[in-house]
Design an enzyme around this catalytic site. Structure first.
Site, PDB file in Angstrom:
ATOM      1  CG  ASP A   1      34.023 -20.034  -1.266  1.00  0.00           C
ATOM      2  OD1 ASP A   1      33.575 -21.176  -1.067  1.00  0.00           O
ATOM      3  OD2 ASP A   1      35.076 -19.747  -0.927  1.00  0.00           O
TER       4      ASP A   1
ATOM      5  CG  ASP B   1      39.159 -19.338   8.903  1.00  0.00           C
ATOM      6  OD1 ASP B   1      39.180 -20.521   8.758  1.00  0.00           O
ATOM      7  OD2 ASP B   1      38.242 -18.205   8.790  1.00  0.00           O
TER       8      ASP B   1
HETATM    9  O1  LIG Z   1      36.564 -18.931   2.425  1.00  0.00           O
HETATM   10  C1  LIG Z   1      36.702 -18.426   2.337  1.00  0.00           C
HETATM   11  O2  LIG Z   1      37.573 -18.210   0.944  1.00  0.00           O
HETATM   12  C2  LIG Z   1      36.875 -17.201   2.416  1.00  0.00           C
HETATM   13  C3  LIG Z   1      37.854 -15.948   2.506  1.00  0.00           C
HETATM   14  C4  LIG Z   1      37.708 -14.765   3.221  1.00  0.00           C
HETATM   15  C5  LIG Z   1      37.053 -15.009   4.889  1.00  0.00           C
HETATM   16  C6  LIG Z   1      36.192 -15.627   5.061  1.00  0.00           C
HETATM   17  C7  LIG Z   1      36.110 -16.740   4.261  1.00  0.00           C
HETATM   18  N1  LIG Z   1      35.323 -18.069   3.950  1.00  0.00           N
HETATM   19  C8  LIG Z   1      35.161 -18.547   5.392  1.00  0.00           C
HETATM   20  O3  LIG Z   1      34.062 -18.253   5.726  1.00  0.00           O
HETATM   21  C9  LIG Z   1      33.717 -18.133   7.372  1.00  0.00           C
HETATM   22  C10 LIG Z   1      33.786 -17.212   8.319  1.00  0.00           C
HETATM   23  O4  LIG Z   1      32.935 -16.058   8.546  1.00  0.00           O
HETATM   24  P1  LIG Z   1      32.348 -15.338   9.723  1.00  0.00           P
HETATM   25  O5  LIG Z   1      33.804 -14.879   9.712  1.00  0.00           O
HETATM   26  O6  LIG Z   1      31.966 -16.627  10.504  1.00  0.00           O
HETATM   27  O7  LIG Z   1      31.636 -13.740   8.940  1.00  0.00           O
HETATM   28  C11 LIG Z   1      34.593 -19.421   7.564  1.00  0.00           C
HETATM   29  O8  LIG Z   1      34.239 -20.273   7.493  1.00  0.00           O
HETATM   30  C12 LIG Z   1      35.715 -19.116   6.873  1.00  0.00           C
HETATM   31  O9  LIG Z   1      36.771 -19.955   6.768  1.00  0.00           O
END
Ligand SMILES: O=C(O)c1ccccc1N[C@@H]1O[C@H](COP(=O)(O)O)[C@@H](O)[C@H]1O
Length: 241
Positions: free
Chosen positions: A11, A130
């Site tokens: 990340d 999520d």
């Molecule tokens: O992976 C993380 O810790 C995380 C924390 C906060 C937000 C997103 C996170 N990860 C991943 O990012 C994508 C979502 O991004 P978007 O909403 O499409 O811009 C998703 O795969 C999360 O698991």
């Protein structure tokens, strides 16, 4: 029976490999160069890399150039996520050569666009579900985005190829995965599920591997690897049979 796929996570926030607790901005622990981390997982035998642009997910900028550099340096499969919400960001993500992308917020806020890109790109598109309880969260997990099972039914009907299911309450906590959530999601869809959040031990990975017959295909592993709870080699061995 297929073995569980493992996806070590990198990340990226502000150019650094980080881990968060519950995905909350400000809880970062930094682990240095994302490229070095990704290459280390590849050297250790990973077949997949789960690569996240956290700034893009939080709306605090992006690490697009660095993410493309990391994805381009990999010989293994890459799952890319964070901030992929429209044609431009999707084109940039796919142009990195990644195997697939995860869409999070877009699946909650622009369902027509997501249905369109599922049709266009098939299994290069996964949706990240999520959740807190059974409520989906978007925009860096800061906003509610509807019911998990209603959204799953809609995405199934649109042909979504797979889901990456994260229990936010578990993510980055080393408290063990939410096996009940994984069982429930597998019962609600016939699409493969990638588990995310809470893995703390080799026994946790074995417990997730026991769900492969139900539809769990893989597991993301983050904090436990960075905290050296076990090595990636040990994890791969633990799920090899
Ligand atoms: O992976 C993380 O810790 C995380 C924390 C906060 C937000 C997103 C996170 N990860 C991943 O990012 C994508 C979502 O991004 P978007 O909403 O499409 O811009 C998703 O795969 C999360 O698991």
């Amino acid at each position: 029976m297929s073995k569980l796929e493992l996806l070590p996570a990198v990340d990226v926030r502000d150019g650094q490999a980080v881990r968060l607790v519950h995905g909350e901005s400000g809880t970062e622990t930094s682990y240095g160069s994302p490229l070095e981390a990704a290459l280390a997982w590849q050297r250790s035998g990973a077949e997949w890399l789960h690569l996240v642009d956290l700034d893009a997910a939080f709306g605090t900028g992006d690490n697009r150039k660095l993410i493309a550099e990391v994805a381009g340096a990999m010989d293994i499969k890459v799952e890319l996520s964070g901030g992929i919400r429209d044609d431009d960001t999707l084109a940039a993500a796919l142009a990195t050569g990644c195997t697939r992308v995860n869409l999070g917020t877009a699946a909650l806020e622009t369902p027509e666009w997501v249905a369109k890109v599922i049709t266009e790109h098939g299994d290069r598109i996964a949706v990240g579900l999520d959740v807190r309880g059974t409520t989906l969260r978007g925009r860096g997990w800061t906003r509610d985005g509807g019911d998990l099972y209603e959204t799953l039914e809609r995405l199934d009907s649109e042909g979504c190829a797979r889901y990456v299911v994260t229990d936010i309450a578990k993510d980055g906590t080393l408290q063990g995965p939410n096996l009940e959530l994984l069982r429930n999601v597998c019962a609600a869809t016939d699409r493969p599920v990638v588990a995310s959040g809470g893995v703390s031990s080799l026994d946790d990975l074995r417990a997730i591997a026991a769900l492969v017959p139900l539809g769990v295909e893989g597991s993301i592993v983050g904090k436990a690897l960075y905290a050296e709870a076990f090595t990636l080699e040990e994890a791969l061995e633990a799920v090899a049979r």
